[in-house]
Scaffold this motif. Structure first.
Motif, PDB file in Angstrom:
ATOM      1  N   TYR A 154      -2.728  27.234  -8.015  1.00  0.00           N
ATOM      2  CA  TYR A 154      -3.636  28.315  -7.623  1.00  0.00           C
ATOM      3  C   TYR A 154      -4.734  28.511  -8.663  1.00  0.00           C
ATOM      4  N   GLU A 155      -4.337  28.628  -9.933  1.00  0.00           N
ATOM      5  CA  GLU A 155      -5.319  28.955 -10.970  1.00  0.00           C
ATOM      6  C   GLU A 155      -6.355  27.851 -11.152  1.00  0.00           C
ATOM      7  N   MET A 156      -5.924  26.592 -11.123  1.00  0.00           N
ATOM      8  CA  MET A 156      -6.879  25.497 -11.295  1.00  0.00           C
ATOM      9  C   MET A 156      -7.776  25.336 -10.079  1.00  0.00           C
ATOM     10  N   SER A 157      -7.226  25.493  -8.879  1.00  0.00           N
ATOM     11  CA  SER A 157      -8.017  25.323  -7.663  1.00  0.00           C
ATOM     12  C   SER A 157      -9.149  26.344  -7.593  1.00  0.00           C
ATOM     13  N   PHE A 158      -8.816  27.606  -7.886  1.00  0.00           N
ATOM     14  CA  PHE A 158      -9.832  28.647  -7.815  1.00  0.00           C
ATOM     15  C   PHE A 158     -10.761  28.614  -9.024  1.00  0.00           C
ATOM     16  N   TYR A 159     -10.233  28.236 -10.187  1.00  0.00           N
ATOM     17  CA  TYR A 159     -11.065  28.137 -11.388  1.00  0.00           C
ATOM     18  C   TYR A 159     -12.116  27.039 -11.230  1.00  0.00           C
ATOM     19  N   ALA A 160     -11.685  25.871 -10.755  1.00  0.00           N
ATOM     20  CA  ALA A 160     -12.586  24.722 -10.627  1.00  0.00           C
ATOM     21  C   ALA A 160     -13.345  24.730  -9.304  1.00  0.00           C
ATOM     22  N   ASP A 161     -12.978  25.656  -8.399  1.00  0.00           N
ATOM     23  CA  ASP A 161     -13.540  25.674  -7.051  1.00  0.00           C
ATOM     24  C   ASP A 161     -13.383  24.292  -6.411  1.00  0.00           C
ATOM     25  N   ASP A 162     -12.173  23.764  -6.574  1.00  0.00           N
ATOM     26  CA  ASP A 162     -11.852  22.425  -6.082  1.00  0.00           C
ATOM     27  C   ASP A 162     -10.494  22.508  -5.383  1.00  0.00           C
ATOM     28  N   PHE A 163     -10.509  22.409  -4.055  1.00  0.00           N
ATOM     29  CA  PHE A 163      -9.283  22.586  -3.279  1.00  0.00           C
ATOM     30  C   PHE A 163      -8.786  21.274  -2.679  1.00  0.00           C
ATOM     31  N   LEU A 164      -9.311  20.174  -3.176  1.00  0.00           N
ATOM     32  CA  LEU A 164      -8.923  18.869  -2.641  1.00  0.00           C
ATOM     33  C   LEU A 164      -7.427  18.638  -2.793  1.00  0.00           C
ATOM     34  N   PHE A 165      -6.899  18.861  -4.012  1.00  0.00           N
ATOM     35  CA  PHE A 165      -5.469  18.632  -4.235  1.00  0.00           C
ATOM     36  C   PHE A 165      -4.631  19.705  -3.551  1.00  0.00           C
ATOM     37  N   ALA A 166      -5.105  20.951  -3.567  1.00  0.00           N
ATOM     38  CA  ALA A 166      -4.369  22.031  -2.900  1.00  0.00           C
ATOM     39  C   ALA A 166      -4.225  21.736  -1.412  1.00  0.00           C
ATOM     40  N   ASP A 167      -5.289  21.238  -0.793  1.00  0.00           N
ATOM     41  CA  ASP A 167      -5.229  20.910   0.635  1.00  0.00           C
ATOM     42  C   ASP A 167      -4.303  19.723   0.880  1.00  0.00           C
ATOM     43  N   GLU A 168      -4.360  18.762  -0.021  1.00  0.00           N
ATOM     44  CA  GLU A 168      -3.464  17.601   0.068  1.00  0.00           C
ATOM     45  C   GLU A 168      -2.004  18.022  -0.033  1.00  0.00           C
ATOM     46  N   SER A 169      -1.761  19.111  -0.754  1.00  0.00           N
ATOM     47  CA  SER A 169      -0.394  19.572  -1.032  1.00  0.00           C
ATOM     48  C   SER A 169       0.033  20.726  -0.139  1.00  0.00           C
ATOM     49  N   ARG A 170      -0.692  20.960   0.950  1.00  0.00           N
ATOM     50  CA  ARG A 170      -0.403  22.136   1.776  1.00  0.00           C
ATOM     51  C   ARG A 170       1.039  22.166   2.271  1.00  0.00           C
ATOM     52  N   SER A 171       1.532  21.084   2.843  1.00  0.00           N
ATOM     53  CA  SER A 171       2.891  21.093   3.409  1.00  0.00           C
ATOM     54  C   SER A 171       3.925  21.331   2.318  1.00  0.00           C
ATOM     55  N   TYR A 172       3.683  20.760   1.129  1.00  0.00           N
ATOM     56  CA  TYR A 172       4.623  20.960   0.019  1.00  0.00           C
ATOM     57  C   TYR A 172       4.587  22.412  -0.437  1.00  0.00           C
TER      58      TYR A 172
END
Length: 247
Positions: free
Chosen positions: A65-83
């Motif tokens: 959460y913190e890295m995705s919102f800090y970097a404004d980069d949700f590529l990995f978060a979206d890749e990891s949605r099911s997990y």
């Protein structure tokens, strides 16, 4: 983050959070953090826990959460949605109606492992992780799971475990709004640099600063890490107690 290369070749997810804070402060976004998160996710196939400890899976959610919102980069978060969604549902299974939980293994740091104060600290950590998970669910557009996160957050907030005189446990409960900041600060100020650990120092000092005790937090930092330097440290030691400086 590089420690595992020369030692046990593992990525320790809990340790990654303070390391992530340092790395993003110095270098902003860095690919090593995403590689770390990906490796940890792929190694810990659900229902397994990262590094074999429930609390380290909590840390993974917080870092994501913190890295995705800090970097404004949700590529990995979206890749990891099911997990991410699967991990959140797994956490819910361990939370009772009264806000207590049944994880069995409670690891905050080595000094408090499976002690009552570790249970209290991990309680704050669990609340933090689900709060971060709720924000990720909102990003995913999964309103139902975000609402379920909110229900479990309410359960956890109703239960306030006793952190005793443990600075780290008091800090994590305080930072997550479960324990009054002044109450936690009183314990931390009484302990000073005693009972600090390198892994938990950021949260202890942050809790003090956020309760208006910035000057005291800086003094404790100087005493603890200055003590390491006085003892000849050329890197941060995994464990250090200022009482070791006597004689």
């Amino acid at each position: 983050l590089w420690d595992g290369i020369k030692r046990d070749r593992l990525v320790w997810v809990g340790d990654t959070h303070p390391e992530m804070l340092a790395i993003r402060t110095l270098f902003a976004d860095h690919t090593m953090i995403w590689e770390n998160l990906r490796f940890s996710r792929d190694e810990a196939v659900l229902p397994g826990w990262m590094n074999g400890m429930p609390s380290y899976s909590f840390w993974w959610l917080i870092i994501l959460y913190e890295m995705s919102f800090y970097a404004d980069d949700f590529l990995f978060a979206d890749e990891s949605r099911s997990y991410t969604e699967g991990l959140l549902r797994q956490l819910f299974d361990y939370i009772r109606a009264d806000g207590t939980h049944t994880f069995g293994e409670y690891f905050l740091d080595w000094q408090t492992r499976n002690k009552p104060e570790a249970v209290a600290g991990v309680h704050g950590l669990l609340y933090w992780a689900i709060r971060c998970g709720r924000e990720l669910c909102i990003h995913y557009g999964n309103g139902a799971l975000a609402q379920e996160c909110g229900m479990y957050l309410e359960r956890l907030k109703k239960h306030i475990p006793d952190p005793g005189s443990c600075s780290a446990a008091n800090a994590l409960l305080s930072l997550n709004g479960i324990l009054p900041a002044d109450r936690a600060a009183e314990v931390i100020l009484k302990n000073g640099a005693h009972g600090m650990t390198t892994l938990m120092s950021d949260y202890i000092l942050t809790a003090l600063a956020e309760s208006g005790h910035t000057a005291q937090a800086l003094q404790i930092l100087r005493t603890y890490y200055g003590g390491m330097l006085a003892m000849g440290a050329t890197t941060f030691w995994e464990d250090f107690d200022v009482s070791w400086m006597e004689n």
